[in-house]
Every structure is written in structure tokens, then in C-alpha cells.
Scaffold this active site. Structure first.
Site, PDB file in Angstrom:
ATOM      1  N   PHE A  51      -3.800  39.503  67.232  1.00 33.70           N
ATOM      2  CA  PHE A  51      -3.419  40.045  68.540  1.00 33.70           C
ATOM      3  C   PHE A  51      -4.550  39.895  69.563  1.00 33.70           C
ATOM      4  O   PHE A  51      -4.872  40.826  70.307  1.00 33.70           O
ATOM      5  CB  PHE A  51      -3.022  41.520  68.441  1.00 33.70           C
ATOM      6  CG  PHE A  51      -1.699  41.788  67.775  1.00 33.70           C
ATOM      7  CD1 PHE A  51      -0.846  40.764  67.413  1.00 33.70           C
ATOM      8  CD2 PHE A  51      -1.310  43.085  67.502  1.00 33.70           C
ATOM      9  CE1 PHE A  51       0.379  41.022  66.803  1.00 33.70           C
ATOM     10  CE2 PHE A  51      -0.094  43.370  66.894  1.00 33.70           C
ATOM     11  CZ  PHE A  51       0.753  42.334  66.539  1.00 33.70           C
ATOM     12  N   ASN A  71      -1.370  40.248  60.435  1.00 38.07           N
ATOM     13  CA  ASN A  71      -2.779  40.083  60.767  1.00 38.07           C
ATOM     14  C   ASN A  71      -3.430  41.300  61.407  1.00 38.07           C
ATOM     15  O   ASN A  71      -4.587  41.232  61.819  1.00 38.07           O
ATOM     16  CB  ASN A  71      -2.945  38.858  61.682  1.00 38.07           C
ATOM     17  CG  ASN A  71      -2.418  37.593  61.039  1.00 38.07           C
ATOM     18  OD1 ASN A  71      -2.679  37.341  59.873  1.00 38.07           O
ATOM     19  ND2 ASN A  71      -1.644  36.833  61.778  1.00 38.07           N
ATOM     20  N   THR A  72      -2.701  42.404  61.528  1.00 39.06           N
ATOM     21  CA  THR A  72      -3.260  43.673  61.996  1.00 39.06           C
ATOM     22  C   THR A  72      -3.114  44.680  60.870  1.00 39.06           C
ATOM     23  O   THR A  72      -1.992  44.940  60.420  1.00 39.06           O
ATOM     24  CB  THR A  72      -2.528  44.170  63.248  1.00 39.06           C
ATOM     25  OG1 THR A  72      -2.748  43.247  64.322  1.00 39.06           O
ATOM     26  CG2 THR A  72      -3.037  45.548  63.665  1.00 39.06           C
ATOM     27  N   LYS A 108      11.117  43.042  65.934  1.00 45.02           N
ATOM     28  CA  LYS A 108      10.884  41.808  65.175  1.00 45.02           C
ATOM     29  C   LYS A 108      10.473  42.164  63.763  1.00 45.02           C
ATOM     30  O   LYS A 108       9.495  42.887  63.549  1.00 45.02           O
ATOM     31  CB  LYS A 108       9.790  40.989  65.861  1.00 45.02           C
ATOM     32  CG  LYS A 108       9.587  39.592  65.274  1.00 45.02           C
ATOM     33  CD  LYS A 108       8.669  38.779  66.169  1.00 45.02           C
ATOM     34  CE  LYS A 108       8.573  37.329  65.715  1.00 45.02           C
ATOM     35  NZ  LYS A 108       7.791  36.498  66.648  1.00 45.02           N
ATOM     36  N   ASN A 129       9.470  37.011  61.538  1.00 47.40           N
ATOM     37  CA  ASN A 129       8.083  36.709  61.869  1.00 47.40           C
ATOM     38  C   ASN A 129       7.507  35.731  60.837  1.00 47.40           C
ATOM     39  O   ASN A 129       8.242  35.163  60.031  1.00 47.40           O
ATOM     40  CB  ASN A 129       7.269  38.007  61.906  1.00 47.40           C
ATOM     41  CG  ASN A 129       6.113  37.953  62.896  1.00 47.40           C
ATOM     42  OD1 ASN A 129       5.457  36.940  63.034  1.00 47.40           O
ATOM     43  ND2 ASN A 129       5.858  39.062  63.578  1.00 47.40           N
ATOM     44  N   ASN A 147      -1.772  31.281  60.806  1.00 44.43           N
ATOM     45  CA  ASN A 147      -2.636  31.932  61.779  1.00 44.43           C
ATOM     46  C   ASN A 147      -3.002  33.331  61.321  1.00 44.43           C
ATOM     47  O   ASN A 147      -2.223  34.002  60.651  1.00 44.43           O
ATOM     48  CB  ASN A 147      -1.967  31.969  63.160  1.00 44.43           C
ATOM     49  CG  ASN A 147      -1.175  33.237  63.397  1.00 44.43           C
ATOM     50  OD1 ASN A 147      -1.717  34.284  63.771  1.00 44.43           O
ATOM     51  ND2 ASN A 147       0.143  33.156  63.169  1.00 44.43           N
ATOM     52  N   SER A 188       3.671  41.453  62.239  1.00 44.94           N
ATOM     53  CA  SER A 188       2.558  40.522  62.072  1.00 44.94           C
ATOM     54  C   SER A 188       1.732  40.934  60.863  1.00 44.94           C
ATOM     55  O   SER A 188       1.438  42.118  60.680  1.00 44.94           O
ATOM     56  CB  SER A 188       1.662  40.519  63.316  1.00 44.94           C
ATOM     57  OG  SER A 188       0.467  39.817  63.058  1.00 44.94           O
TER      58      SER A 188
END
Length: 360
Positions: free
Chosen positions: A120, A181-182, A222, A251, A116, A179
Site C-alpha cells: 500500500f 501484503n499488509t 474485494k 485479489n 508484488n 491484500s
């Protein structure tokens, strides 16, 4: 029924479309009077050996739902009805944001994995607060995973804002700095930056406690599975120095080792079976580094009771699932509960807490 009918139908759809369809259906089911309580009596463990008391809350099962599936907290009663011991919602940011461009969610069935790059996407802290406020009496603890908006420069202000907005409705906060993805988010795991951020979050939680006289929700952090061992040790040390009450390990990963599906080339975080061993090893490392001083939550590639038990014996007090729920269906928590009871009986262990760290 899930494996033979529902799953094949959902897997004919785009992965994100199937995700939204499922969550929306569960949101509707959550509003059926009395159904979640009745369903939970059938799915939740009636095994006292699985019960733990952590941070002042009773966890009837060590198996929880990981963040990312119910980002906006729309289906908490339905997920609790599946038998989870706790539910983690989010990641939530102070302001609503759309996330990254679609497509951004991919299945890798031969690998038992997902990739993915959602970014967010969520409706914002105030919307989540409103939904959780309407839940009333909860059957399980509800954790809130918090992050920063994509364009925010001062990350700490966003995490503090989330604590301020959601303090009254969260049973725990999870600080998501891992994450992929940011942009720039994972840089916050560097020990110096992480300690400063976590102290800001903890200070805000304490300020809210003094304002409300409400018991302070624990703050967990996390961490990513891709940190160099020395960096992982430093991040764990920074978290402990700041005073967090728990760690979530781990994660999604950027690694693509061993994947066979064509989607392996897609950018984003990988979850599912490919993380099983890596995440378990990191749980063991974290348990050794902390000497068991704070609860650890094991996440990554848990598809069975054996997978969950391995993480518990490595040092996890709780575990979470996400990708396996997509592949195995809503009966997964109950199957893990039954299997954990059998494993405890096999090993002559009286309670699940006695198995924590046995292999570390």
C-alpha cells in the site's frame, strides 16, 4: 510497436522502475490538452451492446482498470483514453506511506504473471483528493480502492477516514481487505469483523450523503481467492448482510501452483494467468451465493475477450485487468471490446447484460 519495441525495452528494467516510468509518462500525456478525448474516440467501443447502467452511471464498456497500477490517480485521463469503461485508483490509505522495502515487484514472463509485495505505498488520501478534484468532467467513472495504514490498530477508523476525505471525488469505493501484503489485513475478511467494518463504511457514506446531498457512491468489497469455500461463503454473506452494493472477485493469491519462473519463491501476491480459472470459478460461486442480487466484478487472469466473456457468463457484470496490460500493452482494451462484440454475435446475445450468469 508495444510488443516489438516498447515491451522489450521496459522488460530490461527493474519491474518497479518500469512501472514508475510508464505511469509517469501517462501522467504527462494526461496533461496534453485534448489528447485523451481524441484517443478515446479511437479506443473506446462504439458498440451499444456493451453499454450498461450501474449505480446510476453509464459504463460504455464492461472492461475496467484494476487498482494498483495508478495508486495515486496521476494518469486517469490517459487510462480512460485507452478505452477502459472505468478506472480504479489506489489502494489509498489515510496517511501517506512508503510501503515495503524494494525489490517488491517481480515479473514471471513464462507464467504470464506478476508477484508484488508493495504494501500500500501511496501519497495518502488528501493528495488523491486534490488530484481527482482537478480532473473536471470525467469521461469514465473513477473508483477509489481504500485500505488501512500498516501501523493502524483500529482498521475501521482508516476506512472511514478515507470515505470522509474522498466522498466528493469517488464514483465508487472499494474496501480492500484482501491484500496479502499488509499484516493482519486479510483477517478482516472473517465474517463478523467484515460485517462490522462494512457497516462502519456504509454508515459514513450515508452521513456524507446527508451532509452533501450528493448521490452516495456504491461501496464494494474485494475478496481474496485463498479463502476456504466455507469462509468465502461466510464473507459473501457478511457483505450482503452489511448492505454492500457490489463484490470484486478476486485479489492476488498466495498460491504458487504450476509456476515455472525462479521468482515463484518471492513473497507477495500473485496475479495474472495463473488466476484465470480460479477467479472465474469464484465469480460463479459468488453469483450463486448472491443470486445475482448485486453486481460482481471479475478480476484475475483476463488476457483476452474469451477470458472476459467467461467471467461475464460466470456472473460478472464488469471485469478488470492489470497484469495482462503489462504483457499485452495499451491495445488490450480495444481488442477485448472487439472480441466481446464477436462473441455476443456468435451466441445471438443482444446486450452484454444478457450474458451475465449464463453459465452459473
Amino acid at each position: 510497436m508495444y510488443r516489438q519495441v516498447i515491451k522489450p525495452a521496459l522488460f530490461c528494467l527493474d519491474a518497479e522502475d518500469a512501472h514508475h516510468l510508464t505511469v509517469n509518462a501517462l501522467a504527462l500525456a494526461s496533461r496534453v490538452p485534448g489528447w485523451p478525448a481524441v484517443a478515446r474516440r479511437l479506443s473506446a467501443p462504439a458498440d451499444p451492446r456493451l453499454v450498461q447502467t450501474l449505480w446510476g452511471h453509464t459504463y460504455t464498456s464492461p472492461v475496467g482498470l484494476a487498482a494498483g497500477l495508478d495508486k495515486n490517480g496521476v494518469a486517469v485521463p490517459a487510462f480512460s483514453a485507452l478505452g477502459f469503461g472505468f478506472v480504479e485508483v489506489g489502494t489509498v490509505t489515510p496517511q501517506p506511506q512508503a510501503g515495503n522495502e524494494r525489490p517488491r515487484l517481480f515479473r514471471l514472463p513464462p507464467d504470464g504473471a506478476l508477484i508484488n509485495r508493495m504494501g500500500f505505498n501511496n501519497a495518502g488520501a488528501e493528495a488523491l483528493r486534490a488530484r481527482l478534484s482537478r480532473l473536471g468532467r470525467r469521461t469514465v467513472p473513477v473508483w477509489v480502492n481504500i485500505g488501512k495504514n500498516k501501523l493502524t490498530q483500529d482498521a475501521s477508523q482508516d476506512y472511514v477516514a478515507c470515505v470522509k476525505a474522498l466522498y466528493d471525488v469517488a464514483d465508487a469505493f472499494v474496501v480492500n481487505v484482501s491484500s496479502p501484503n499488509t499484516p493482519g489485513l486479510r483477517a478482516l475478511q472473517a465474517s463478523a469483523e467484515l460485517e462490522v467494518l462494512l457497516r462502519a463504511v456504509l454508515n459514513e457514506a450515508e452521513a456524507q450523503r446527508l451532509r452533501t446531498a450528493r448521490r452516495t457512491p456504491p461501496v464494494l468489497v474485494k475478496l481474496a481467492p485463498d479463502l476456504h469455500p466455507a469462509d468465502f461463503e461466510a464473507s459473501v454473506g457478511a457483505a450482503m448482510n452489511a448492505g454492500v452494493q457490489g463484490l470484486i472477485v478476486s485479489n492476488t493469491t498466495l498460491s504458487r501452483d504450476g509456476l515455472t519462473h525462479t521468482h515463484r519463491e518471492q513473497a507477495g501476491g500473485l496475479s495474472g494467468r495463473p488466476l484465470t480459472r480460479r477467479a472465474t470459478a469464484l465469480v460463479r460461486d459468488a453469483y450463486r451465493l448472491t443470486r445475482g442480487a448485486v453486481p460482481i466484478v471479475g478480476v484475475g487472469g483476463i488476457f483476452s475477450a474469451d477470458d472476459a466473456y467467461a467471467k461475464i457468463r460466470a456472473g460478472a457484470r464488469l471485469v478488470e485487468v492489470y497484469s495482462s496490460l503489462i504483457y499485452e500493452g495499451p491495445g488490450l482494451p480495444a481488442r477485448i471490446h472487439r472480441g466481446l462484440g464477436q462473441l455476443l454475435e456468435r451466441d445471438g446475445v443482444g446486450r452484454i447484460g444478457e450474458a451475465v450468469g449464463a453459465d452459473a
